[in-house]
Design an enzyme around this catalytic site. Structure first.
Site, PDB file in Angstrom:
ATOM      1  N   ILE A  70      -3.193   2.338  -7.515  1.00  0.00           N
ATOM      2  CA  ILE A  70      -4.076   1.182  -7.684  1.00  0.00           C
ATOM      3  C   ILE A  70      -5.297   1.438  -6.813  1.00  0.00           C
ATOM      4  O   ILE A  70      -5.169   1.850  -5.651  1.00  0.00           O
ATOM      5  CB  ILE A  70      -3.368  -0.157  -7.346  1.00  0.00           C
ATOM      6  CG1 ILE A  70      -4.265  -1.354  -7.693  1.00  0.00           C
ATOM      7  CG2 ILE A  70      -2.866  -0.185  -5.920  1.00  0.00           C
ATOM      8  CD1 ILE A  70      -3.532  -2.686  -7.717  1.00  0.00           C
ATOM      9  N   GLU A 104       5.156   2.672  -4.015  1.00  0.00           N
ATOM     10  CA  GLU A 104       5.193   3.216  -2.660  1.00  0.00           C
ATOM     11  C   GLU A 104       3.790   3.079  -2.093  1.00  0.00           C
ATOM     12  O   GLU A 104       2.808   3.102  -2.831  1.00  0.00           O
ATOM     13  CB  GLU A 104       5.659   4.673  -2.648  1.00  0.00           C
ATOM     14  CG  GLU A 104       4.744   5.597  -3.378  1.00  0.00           C
ATOM     15  CD  GLU A 104       5.334   6.983  -3.556  1.00  0.00           C
ATOM     16  OE1 GLU A 104       4.544   7.944  -3.499  1.00  0.00           O
ATOM     17  OE2 GLU A 104       6.540   7.119  -3.763  1.00  0.00           O
ATOM     18  N   ASN A 109      -1.234   1.729   5.687  1.00  0.00           N
ATOM     19  CA  ASN A 109      -2.128   0.905   4.880  1.00  0.00           C
ATOM     20  C   ASN A 109      -1.704  -0.562   4.978  1.00  0.00           C
ATOM     21  O   ASN A 109      -1.093  -1.126   4.079  1.00  0.00           O
ATOM     22  CB  ASN A 109      -2.125   1.390   3.421  1.00  0.00           C
ATOM     23  CG  ASN A 109      -3.218   0.751   2.602  1.00  0.00           C
ATOM     24  OD1 ASN A 109      -3.763  -0.284   2.966  1.00  0.00           O
ATOM     25  ND2 ASN A 109      -3.538   1.374   1.475  1.00  0.00           N
ATOM     26  N   TYR A 116       0.939  -6.530  -1.138  1.00  0.00           N
ATOM     27  CA  TYR A 116       2.191  -6.421  -1.873  1.00  0.00           C
ATOM     28  C   TYR A 116       3.203  -7.462  -1.390  1.00  0.00           C
ATOM     29  O   TYR A 116       3.863  -8.105  -2.202  1.00  0.00           O
ATOM     30  CB  TYR A 116       2.771  -5.014  -1.762  1.00  0.00           C
ATOM     31  CG  TYR A 116       1.855  -3.938  -2.319  1.00  0.00           C
ATOM     32  CD1 TYR A 116       1.145  -4.141  -3.502  1.00  0.00           C
ATOM     33  CD2 TYR A 116       1.689  -2.734  -1.665  1.00  0.00           C
ATOM     34  CE1 TYR A 116       0.300  -3.170  -4.001  1.00  0.00           C
ATOM     35  CE2 TYR A 116       0.850  -1.754  -2.169  1.00  0.00           C
ATOM     36  CZ  TYR A 116       0.156  -1.974  -3.341  1.00  0.00           C
ATOM     37  OH  TYR A 116      -0.670  -1.007  -3.836  1.00  0.00           O
TER      38      TYR A 116
END
Length: 147
Positions: A70, A104, A109, A116
């Site tokens: 993404i 993953e 990050n 998420y």
């Protein structure tokens, strides 16, 4: 400027690789995007005035899907568009019959991990020294959510 979500098939893998190179240090190459197209992966994008703002790549097997990548164009980061892209692709995957989504993410990050988590993903594993980084290698955090 209003963004439009839609599935798409990239006609220029180099454009995707170039956009990602502006967004992160260790992105996919044009050859990797070409391979992804050949493998039949699904591409999801946000577009404004016909211009790609960000995209995601997924693969689906039976009732499970995996978010392979993404990317948001740096000029559009921090405006909630990554969250919108993620929500839209989750809805599209669920409508297509997926019941779980896996991904993953780099351990370092924190922004992506927070995104998420805010969308219901939970950590379910770790791959040690998986990603290259400036200091050598960093872990991949494995996450999943029910759709």
């Amino acid at each position: 400027m209003s963004s439009v979500y839609r599935a798409f098939l990239p006609d220029d893998a180099a454009q995707l690789a170039e956009l990602e190179s502006r967004a992160c240090a260790h992105g996919w190459s044009a050859a990797q995007y070409q391979d992804s197209v050949r493998c039949g992966h699904q591409f999801h994008g946000l577009f404004a005035a016909g211009r790609l703002q960000g995209f995601a790549v997924t693969q689906s097997v039976l009732d499970e899907a995996e978010l392979l990548n993404i990317v948001m164009d740096p000029q559009w980061q921090g405006q909630g568009l990554g969250k919108r892209l993620l929500r839209e692709l989750i809805a599209a995957l669920a409508a297509a019959g997926a019941r779980r989504l896996f991904l993953e993410v780099r351990a370092g990050n924190a922004v992506a991990r927070a995104l998420y988590s805010s969308q219901g993903f939970i950590e379910n594993g770790r791959r040690k020294n998986y990603y290259p980084c400036a200091d050598g290698r960093e872990d991949a955090i494995l996450m999943e959510t029910d759709l």
